[in-house]
Design an enzyme around this catalytic site. Structure first.
Site, PDB file in Angstrom:
ATOM      1  N   LYS A 165     -11.435   0.182  -1.176  1.00  0.00           N
ATOM      2  CA  LYS A 165     -10.593   0.691  -2.219  1.00  0.00           C
ATOM      3  C   LYS A 165     -11.237   0.771  -3.548  1.00  0.00           C
ATOM      4  CE  LYS A 165      -7.275   0.643   1.034  1.00  0.00           C
ATOM      5  NZ  LYS A 165      -6.796  -0.136   2.051  1.00  0.00           N
ATOM      6  N   HIS A 225      -5.245  -3.447  -2.246  1.00  0.00           N
ATOM      7  CA  HIS A 225      -4.941  -2.380  -3.452  1.00  0.00           C
ATOM      8  C   HIS A 225      -5.266  -3.356  -4.715  1.00  0.00           C
ATOM      9  CE1 HIS A 225      -4.229   1.157  -1.070  1.00  0.00           C
ATOM     10  NE2 HIS A 225      -3.707   0.222  -0.053  1.00  0.00           N
ATOM     11  N   SER A 248       0.752  -1.175  -0.032  1.00  0.00           N
ATOM     12  CA  SER A 248      -0.085  -0.107  -0.102  1.00  0.00           C
ATOM     13  C   SER A 248       1.069   1.352   0.116  1.00  0.00           C
ATOM     14  CB  SER A 248      -0.970   0.170   1.292  1.00  0.00           C
ATOM     15  OG  SER A 248      -0.461  -0.214   2.504  1.00  0.00           O
TER      16      SER A 248
HETATM   17  C1  LIG Z   1      -6.409  -0.557   3.347  1.00  0.00           C
HETATM   18  C2  LIG Z   1      -5.955  -1.615   3.841  1.00  0.00           C
HETATM   19  C3  LIG Z   1      -6.705  -2.289   4.782  1.00  0.00           C
HETATM   20  C4  LIG Z   1      -7.580  -1.751   5.695  1.00  0.00           C
HETATM   21  O1  LIG Z   1      -8.745  -1.902   4.868  1.00  0.00           O
HETATM   22  P1  LIG Z   1      -9.859  -0.997   5.570  1.00  0.00           P
HETATM   23  O2  LIG Z   1     -11.015  -1.633   4.804  1.00  0.00           O
HETATM   24  O3  LIG Z   1      -9.544   0.426   4.995  1.00  0.00           O
HETATM   25  O4  LIG Z   1      -9.912  -1.267   6.888  1.00  0.00           O
HETATM   26  C5  LIG Z   1      -5.994  -3.575   4.934  1.00  0.00           C
HETATM   27  N1  LIG Z   1      -4.722  -4.250   4.175  1.00  0.00           N
HETATM   28  C6  LIG Z   1      -4.345  -3.392   3.195  1.00  0.00           C
HETATM   29  C7  LIG Z   1      -3.165  -3.877   2.450  1.00  0.00           C
HETATM   30  C8  LIG Z   1      -4.662  -2.055   2.914  1.00  0.00           C
HETATM   31  O5  LIG Z   1      -4.253  -1.215   2.063  1.00  0.00           O
END
Ligand SMILES: *Cc1c(COP(=O)(O)O)cnc(C)c1O
Length: 386
Positions: free
Chosen positions: A234, A203, A175
């Site tokens: 996302k 992602h 990320s």
């Molecule tokens: C954003 C993210 C999360 C957390 O997800 P949310 O739905 O925002 O709580 C978990 N793992 C990764 C790799 C992320 O980028």
């Protein structure tokens, strides 16, 4: 006491503050009353404001109300939750899927369900914080290997007593760096040591692979991994997360994952919107094409200017600055130029790797991206980075 700690953070240029976005998310937003190009959103396909998703959310709200009223195991499982899980399993080609209220919750529930004390977890050093917290909560022995360094991973694996339960944990798309896990070699290594692999494809989902099924599709390894997790927050534009896998794992998680059991079910509107997002993903592949076109344009532009990026292979394009104060100044100057691209500093990223993290989406126009590149050039020259 809090005051003192806040002052300390400020002195180290590590103080964080909330920034209000005064408009719906999108390629351009309003900040401090001014329009700026947004280069920070994970809404890669522009689905957060898509009319089909909004209609699905409104319709589910009309039909089922704003709250689910209880946890999933009590009386919170409503048709939108069921339908979303069925759609996710079909999309991912697994027997079943389970929805959590967020990716953070999914990871802190999933890891302790997969492994416990006596087991061994090996995670990439740059794994998302929610995976790290899940690893710690599991009670297993927990070590991190150098980022994408399979020699290091192999050496940690080879030191372990055989037949000890072992889990390797990685992001699909990292990320903060935008690079990819070396999936093919990683899976070969896991096979050699009979280790399980957990991939977090937050992602990658909706972004990677010809059909947008994610990083595993991108590498052609979907059939080699019985389960994985990803988020709805996302590219799918809503909120929540899923684990996709065999029916037995899903039923086990329903019984074991504390962050699934002891929390109220997601709102029906969110579940319905996420299901609509999966349909839009299939119906509008041109969004993915635009996303990748924009990504190539912007990445090539930054590199042509002379900025240093990470080894990114995704729409996350970090510009490495190093010093946190300099990164902050750069972000402030970019904002004055009408570009919102925040500085990412420790502890989110390792020391001396403070950066401006940009993300490109399908909604950006080439004109917007060119404006951003011009701002990067101006500010980069000003700060002596070019
Ligand atoms: C954003 C993210 C999360 C957390 O997800 P949310 O739905 O925002 O709580 C978990 N793992 C990764 C790799 C992320 O980028």
């Amino acid at each position: 006491m809090f005051d003192e700690q806040l002052h300390q953070l400020e002195a180290q240029h590590l103080l964080r503050q909330l920034r209000l976005i005064e408009s719906p998310t999108g390629s351009a937003v309003i900040i401090d009353g001014r329009p700026v190009v947004l280069m920070a959103s994970n809404d890669y396909l522009g689905l957060a404001t898509h009319p089909t998703l909004k209609r699905a959310a409104i319709s589910a709200t009309e039909q089922f109300g704003v709250g689910a009223g209880a946890s999933r195991l009590v009386s919170g499982t409503l048709p939108p939750h069921r339908e979303l899980e069925t759609a996710l399993a079909a999309f991912k080609g697994t027997e079943a899927a389970l929805v959590f209220s967020s990716g953070y919750l999914a990871n802190i529930g999933l890891l302790p369900s997969l492994i416990g004390s006596g087991g061994l977890v090996l995670a990439d050093r740059l794994c998302h914080a929610s995976l790290i917290d899940g690893c710690r909560l599991s009670g297993a022995d927990f070590h991190r290997y150098h980022h994408r360094d399979l020699d290091h991973l192999a050496s940690l694996l080879s030191k372990q007593a055989s037949r000890r339960k072992t889990l390797i944990v990685t992001d699909g798309v990292f990320s903060m760096d935008g690079d990819l896990a070396p999936m093919l070699d990683l899976l070969d290594l896991a096979d050699r040591y009979e280790a399980q692999v957990l991939v977090d494809d937050a992602h990658g989902t909706g972004v990677m692979g010809p059909e947008g099924r994610g990083t595993l599709e991108h590498f052609g390894v979907e059939s080699r991994l019985p389960f994985h997790m990803g988020t709805l927050s996302k590219a799918l534009g809503t909120s929540g997360a899923y684990v996709a896998g065999p029916d037995t794992l899903i039923r086990y998680l329903v019984n074991r994952a504390r962050s699934f059991i002891y929390t109220t079910a997601p709102p029906p509107a969110t579940a319905a919107a996420a299901r609509a997002a999966i349909a839009v993903l299939r119906a509008e592949p041109e969004r993915r094409a635009r996303l990748w076109h924009n990504r190539e344009h912007f990445c090539a532009g930054l590199r042509a200017l002379g900025f240093t990026t990470t080894d990114t292979q995704s729409p996350i394009i970090p510009v490495l600055i190093g010093d946190p104060q300099k990164a902050m100044t750069m972000a402030e100057r970019l904002l004055q130029q009408g570009v919102y691209a925040p500085a990412i500093r420790p502890p989110t990223v390792p020391k001396e790797t403070s950066r401006i993290r940009t993300t490109v989406t399908a909604d950006h126009t080439v004109e917007q991206l060119d404006h951003v590149l011009a701002a990067f050039k101006t500010v980069g020259l000003e700060l002596g980075l070019l």
